[in-house]
Design an enzyme around this catalytic site. Sequence first.
Site, PDB file in Angstrom:
ATOM      1  N   GLY A  49       0.833  -1.194   0.000  1.00 54.41           N
ATOM      2  CA  GLY A  49       0.000   0.000   0.000  1.00 54.41           C
ATOM      3  C   GLY A  49       0.867   1.242   0.000  1.00 54.41           C
ATOM      4  N   GLN A  54       2.685  10.025   1.334  1.00 54.00           N
ATOM      5  CA  GLN A  54       3.993   9.370   1.475  1.00 54.00           C
ATOM      6  C   GLN A  54       4.959   9.744   0.356  1.00 54.00           C
ATOM      7  OE1 GLN A  54       2.179   5.243   2.135  1.00 54.00           O
ATOM      8  NE2 GLN A  54       4.060   5.131   3.327  1.00 54.00           N
ATOM      9  N   CYS A  96       5.525  -0.129   7.484  1.00 49.68           N
ATOM     10  CA  CYS A  96       5.165   1.006   6.628  1.00 49.68           C
ATOM     11  C   CYS A  96       6.387   1.407   5.813  1.00 49.68           C
ATOM     12  CB  CYS A  96       4.712   2.164   7.510  1.00 49.68           C
ATOM     13  SG  CYS A  96       4.288   3.654   6.591  1.00 49.68           S
ATOM     14  N   LEU A  97       6.165   1.735   4.537  1.00 50.55           N
ATOM     15  CA  LEU A  97       7.284   2.126   3.677  1.00 50.55           C
ATOM     16  C   LEU A  97       7.935   3.418   4.161  1.00 50.55           C
ATOM     17  CD1 LEU A  97       5.867   1.285   0.117  1.00 50.55           C
ATOM     18  CD2 LEU A  97       7.497  -0.032   1.491  1.00 50.55           C
ATOM     19  N   HIS A 138      -4.826   1.516   7.492  1.00 49.30           N
ATOM     20  CA  HIS A 138      -3.463   2.062   7.540  1.00 49.30           C
ATOM     21  C   HIS A 138      -3.302   3.178   6.502  1.00 49.30           C
ATOM     22  CE1 HIS A 138       1.084   1.361   7.828  1.00 49.30           C
ATOM     23  NE2 HIS A 138       0.962   2.147   6.771  1.00 49.30           N
ATOM     24  N   GLU A 139      -3.784   2.926   5.281  1.00 49.18           N
ATOM     25  CA  GLU A 139      -3.611   3.919   4.203  1.00 49.18           C
ATOM     26  C   GLU A 139      -4.496   5.145   4.435  1.00 49.18           C
ATOM     27  OE1 GLU A 139      -1.111   3.602   2.392  1.00 49.18           O
ATOM     28  OE2 GLU A 139      -0.741   1.520   2.922  1.00 49.18           O
ATOM     29  N   HIS A 142      -2.933   7.488   6.758  1.00 51.19           N
ATOM     30  CA  HIS A 142      -1.922   8.353   6.136  1.00 51.19           C
ATOM     31  C   HIS A 142      -2.534   9.649   5.617  1.00 51.19           C
ATOM     32  CE1 HIS A 142       1.902   6.284   6.189  1.00 51.19           C
ATOM     33  NE2 HIS A 142       1.397   5.181   5.675  1.00 51.19           N
TER      34      HIS A 142
HETATM   35 ZN    ZN Z   1       2.236   3.312   5.692  1.00 54.07          ZN
END
Ligand code: ZN
Length: 174
Positions: A49, A54, A96-97, A138-139, A142
């Site tokens: 995701g 991000q 998370c990235l 989660h997304e 963000h």
């Molecule tokens: Zn994330």
Amino acid sequence: MEGELLRILIAPDPLLRRKARPVGPGDADVVRDLVPRMLATMYRAPGIGLAAPQVGVGLRLTVIDLQREDRREPVVLINPEIVSASAETEVREEGCLSLPDQYADVARPRAVTVRYLGPDGVRRTIEAEGLMARCLLHEIDHLDGVLFIDHISSLRRNMILRRLAKAQKEKAQA
Ligand code: ZN
């Protein structure tokens, strides 16, 4: 292809903490350009995701794909909204990235219903549970400037942020 990839912001970048604004009709060109690049960036990372904040874009847009490389099934969500979430929660390890190599157990609703616009502008509803529900939550977090570490104790959060800062510093020196 390399040029199409986007740079993923790493915590504690302040842009990750900003609330994104809804995508409007005037954003069509930006979204059309951004979606394939976000997908390519997510696949390359690799991740399941990626949300627009991000990559430094303050729009309510996120991409998700839980499938393996040989059977890609990208879901593009514009202006996603949580319609309902189960009272029942589930604890699962999350990453998370924007917090590379950092993981923690996070409790989230086991199931959610999310309303969103597809890239074709069609209004859709997705009912998900398990990993997909977690990924959606989660997304969408963000888009509100929330990271998974906000759902754990401040002790663990600070530990992760310290570890991340150290790793980033080492990487910069390498
Ligand atoms: Zn994330």
